[in-house]
Design a protein around this motif. Structure first.
Motif, PDB file in Angstrom:
ATOM      1  N   UNK A  14      -1.087  -9.796 -14.830  1.00  0.00           N
ATOM      2  CA  UNK A  14      -0.429  -8.507 -14.595  1.00  0.00           C
ATOM      3  C   UNK A  14      -1.409  -7.357 -14.378  1.00  0.00           C
ATOM      4  N   UNK A  15      -2.623  -7.464 -14.946  1.00  0.00           N
ATOM      5  CA  UNK A  15      -3.624  -6.421 -14.719  1.00  0.00           C
ATOM      6  C   UNK A  15      -4.143  -6.455 -13.285  1.00  0.00           C
ATOM      7  N   UNK A  16      -4.236  -7.647 -12.707  1.00  0.00           N
ATOM      8  CA  UNK A  16      -4.841  -7.789 -11.385  1.00  0.00           C
ATOM      9  C   UNK A  16      -3.891  -7.529 -10.220  1.00  0.00           C
ATOM     10  N   UNK A  17      -2.610  -7.793 -10.394  1.00  0.00           N
ATOM     11  CA  UNK A  17      -1.696  -7.733  -9.249  1.00  0.00           C
ATOM     12  C   UNK A  17      -1.539  -6.331  -8.670  1.00  0.00           C
ATOM     13  N   UNK A  45      -9.834   1.453   8.493  1.00  0.00           N
ATOM     14  CA  UNK A  45      -9.432   1.518   7.082  1.00  0.00           C
ATOM     15  C   UNK A  45      -8.324   0.507   6.790  1.00  0.00           C
ATOM     16  N   UNK A  46      -7.357   0.383   7.701  1.00  0.00           N
ATOM     17  CA  UNK A  46      -6.281  -0.591   7.526  1.00  0.00           C
ATOM     18  C   UNK A  46      -6.797  -2.015   7.504  1.00  0.00           C
ATOM     19  N   UNK A  47      -7.760  -2.312   8.364  1.00  0.00           N
ATOM     20  CA  UNK A  47      -8.330  -3.663   8.398  1.00  0.00           C
ATOM     21  C   UNK A  47      -9.069  -3.987   7.104  1.00  0.00           C
ATOM     22  N   UNK A  48      -9.875  -3.054   6.621  1.00  0.00           N
ATOM     23  CA  UNK A  48     -10.628  -3.296   5.392  1.00  0.00           C
ATOM     24  C   UNK A  48      -9.718  -3.395   4.167  1.00  0.00           C
ATOM     25  N   UNK A  49      -8.705  -2.546   4.096  1.00  0.00           N
ATOM     26  CA  UNK A  49      -7.816  -2.627   2.937  1.00  0.00           C
ATOM     27  C   UNK A  49      -6.971  -3.899   2.978  1.00  0.00           C
ATOM     28  N   UNK A  50      -6.622  -4.370   4.168  1.00  0.00           N
ATOM     29  CA  UNK A  50      -5.908  -5.652   4.269  1.00  0.00           C
ATOM     30  C   UNK A  50      -6.796  -6.784   3.765  1.00  0.00           C
ATOM     31  N   UNK A  51      -8.045  -6.814   4.220  1.00  0.00           N
ATOM     32  CA  UNK A  51      -8.974  -7.866   3.788  1.00  0.00           C
ATOM     33  C   UNK A  51      -9.188  -7.821   2.272  1.00  0.00           C
ATOM     34  N   UNK A  52      -9.378  -6.613   1.731  1.00  0.00           N
ATOM     35  CA  UNK A  52      -9.563  -6.487   0.282  1.00  0.00           C
ATOM     36  C   UNK A  52      -8.302  -6.923  -0.470  1.00  0.00           C
ATOM     37  N   UNK A  53      -7.133  -6.627   0.073  1.00  0.00           N
ATOM     38  CA  UNK A  53      -5.881  -7.059  -0.554  1.00  0.00           C
ATOM     39  C   UNK A  53      -5.751  -8.572  -0.576  1.00  0.00           C
ATOM     40  N   UNK A  54      -6.148  -9.227   0.512  1.00  0.00           N
ATOM     41  CA  UNK A  54      -6.093 -10.703   0.560  1.00  0.00           C
ATOM     42  C   UNK A  54      -7.021 -11.285  -0.498  1.00  0.00           C
ATOM     43  N   UNK A  55      -8.226 -10.762  -0.603  1.00  0.00           N
ATOM     44  CA  UNK A  55      -9.173 -11.258  -1.617  1.00  0.00           C
ATOM     45  C   UNK A  55      -8.621 -11.011  -3.021  1.00  0.00           C
ATOM     46  N   UNK A  56      -8.104  -9.810  -3.262  1.00  0.00           N
ATOM     47  CA  UNK A  56      -7.528  -9.491  -4.572  1.00  0.00           C
ATOM     48  C   UNK A  56      -6.331 -10.367  -4.901  1.00  0.00           C
ATOM     49  N   UNK A  57      -5.520 -10.674  -3.894  1.00  0.00           N
ATOM     50  CA  UNK A  57      -4.347 -11.530  -4.113  1.00  0.00           C
ATOM     51  C   UNK A  57      -4.766 -12.948  -4.478  1.00  0.00           C
ATOM     52  N   UNK A  58      -5.824 -13.438  -3.860  1.00  0.00           N
ATOM     53  CA  UNK A  58      -6.321 -14.781  -4.212  1.00  0.00           C
ATOM     54  C   UNK A  58      -6.773 -14.833  -5.671  1.00  0.00           C
ATOM     55  N   UNK A  89       2.357 -16.423  -2.175  1.00  0.00           N
ATOM     56  CA  UNK A  89       1.466 -17.119  -1.238  1.00  0.00           C
ATOM     57  C   UNK A  89       1.895 -16.826   0.199  1.00  0.00           C
ATOM     58  N   UNK A  90       3.199 -16.711   0.433  1.00  0.00           N
ATOM     59  CA  UNK A  90       3.693 -16.321   1.759  1.00  0.00           C
ATOM     60  C   UNK A  90       3.185 -14.916   2.095  1.00  0.00           C
ATOM     61  N   UNK A  91       3.255 -13.998   1.138  1.00  0.00           N
ATOM     62  CA  UNK A  91       2.757 -12.636   1.344  1.00  0.00           C
ATOM     63  C   UNK A  91       1.280 -12.675   1.707  1.00  0.00           C
ATOM     64  N   UNK A  95      -0.315 -11.489   5.341  1.00  0.00           N
ATOM     65  CA  UNK A  95      -1.335 -10.444   5.474  1.00  0.00           C
ATOM     66  C   UNK A  95      -2.625 -11.004   6.062  1.00  0.00           C
ATOM     67  N   UNK A  96      -2.974 -12.227   5.723  1.00  0.00           N
ATOM     68  CA  UNK A  96      -4.169 -12.849   6.317  1.00  0.00           C
ATOM     69  C   UNK A  96      -3.991 -13.019   7.823  1.00  0.00           C
ATOM     70  N   UNK A  97      -2.797 -13.452   8.242  1.00  0.00           N
ATOM     71  CA  UNK A  97      -2.511 -13.594   9.675  1.00  0.00           C
ATOM     72  C   UNK A  97      -2.557 -12.221  10.347  1.00  0.00           C
ATOM     73  N   UNK A  98      -1.978 -11.221   9.713  1.00  0.00           N
ATOM     74  CA  UNK A  98      -2.011  -9.861  10.255  1.00  0.00           C
ATOM     75  C   UNK A  98      -3.455  -9.415  10.466  1.00  0.00           C
ATOM     76  N   UNK A  99      -4.309  -9.712   9.503  1.00  0.00           N
ATOM     77  CA  UNK A  99      -5.724  -9.346   9.598  1.00  0.00           C
ATOM     78  C   UNK A  99      -6.420 -10.137  10.714  1.00  0.00           C
ATOM     79  N   UNK A 100      -6.153 -11.424  10.777  1.00  0.00           N
ATOM     80  CA  UNK A 100      -6.789 -12.266  11.801  1.00  0.00           C
ATOM     81  C   UNK A 100      -6.413 -11.843  13.217  1.00  0.00           C
ATOM     82  N   UNK A 101      -5.205 -11.339  13.403  1.00  0.00           N
ATOM     83  CA  UNK A 101      -4.767 -10.893  14.734  1.00  0.00           C
ATOM     84  C   UNK A 101      -5.567  -9.705  15.254  1.00  0.00           C
ATOM     85  N   UNK A 102      -6.286  -9.023  14.363  1.00  0.00           N
ATOM     86  CA  UNK A 102      -7.076  -7.867  14.791  1.00  0.00           C
ATOM     87  C   UNK A 102      -8.526  -8.211  15.038  1.00  0.00           C
TER      88      UNK A 102
END
Length: 172
Positions: A14-17, A45-58, A89-91, A95-102
């Motif tokens: 719960x602290x990490x999510x 900024x959107x690309x970097x925050x998406x990438x950081x969100x994917x890493x944080x979600x993992x 995991x779907x989320x 988001x990973x696909x959204x990031x890869x498309x850019x």
């Protein structure tokens, strides 16, 4: 049911999510601003925050699975926890696909498709966030056995302390 993955007396998951959720929402906001203003800075900024969100979600997911494996089989909590985890995991994948498309775009610009995928991911995350709340607030997952309005600090060390009872519940 006390969480198995703990730090400083509190459940880690719960602290990490909050980090990936905040980053994903922020990424969508940055992308929306970029699409409305054509500012390259917001695209980056959107690309970097998406990438950081994917890493944080993992990272958050690892601790979520640790907690899920400790939930007793055949319970409602186990079923909701599974749907919650798979939904997240779907989320993460969306988001990973959204990031890869850019990746092949100039200045990390989001495409309309990547933006729509990110919006869909946010919608799914709203459902999975509700399920996470259900797990904690209704089903007691990650809640200490001695939790209560006057419970000792979670930092207090004690080898064995009896579970607290709630006098208002008639167990006084």
């Amino acid at each position: 049911m006390r969480s198995r993955a703990r730090f400083a007396g509190h459940a880690v998951h719960p602290m990490l999510i909050v980090f990936p959720l905040g980053l994903f929402v922020t990424a969508v906001v940055f992308d929306a601003i970029h699409l409305l203003s054509d500012s390259a800075n917001f695209a980056v900024a959107g690309a970097y925050t998406t990438a950081a969100g994917v890493i944080g979600a993992l990272v958050a997911a690892l601790f979520g699975w640790v907690d899920w494996f400790s939930i007793p089989a055949g319970t409602r909590a186990k079923r909701i926890g599974l749907v919650h985890g798979l939904g997240n995991m779907v989320v993460l994948v969306l988001f990973a696909v959204s990031w890869l498309l850019r990746l092949d775009r100039v200045s990390w610009e989001p495409t309309v498709t990547s933006f729509v995928i990110a919006l869909a991911a946010l919608a799914v995350s709203g459902v999975t966030a509700w399920q996470g709340g259900e797990l904690v607030e209704r089903l007691g997952v990650s809640v200490d056995e001695d939790a209560g309005l006057d419970a000792d600090s979670s930092l207090k060390r004690s080898v064995s302390r009896p579970a607290r009872t709630d006098p208002a519940a008639g167990h006084g």
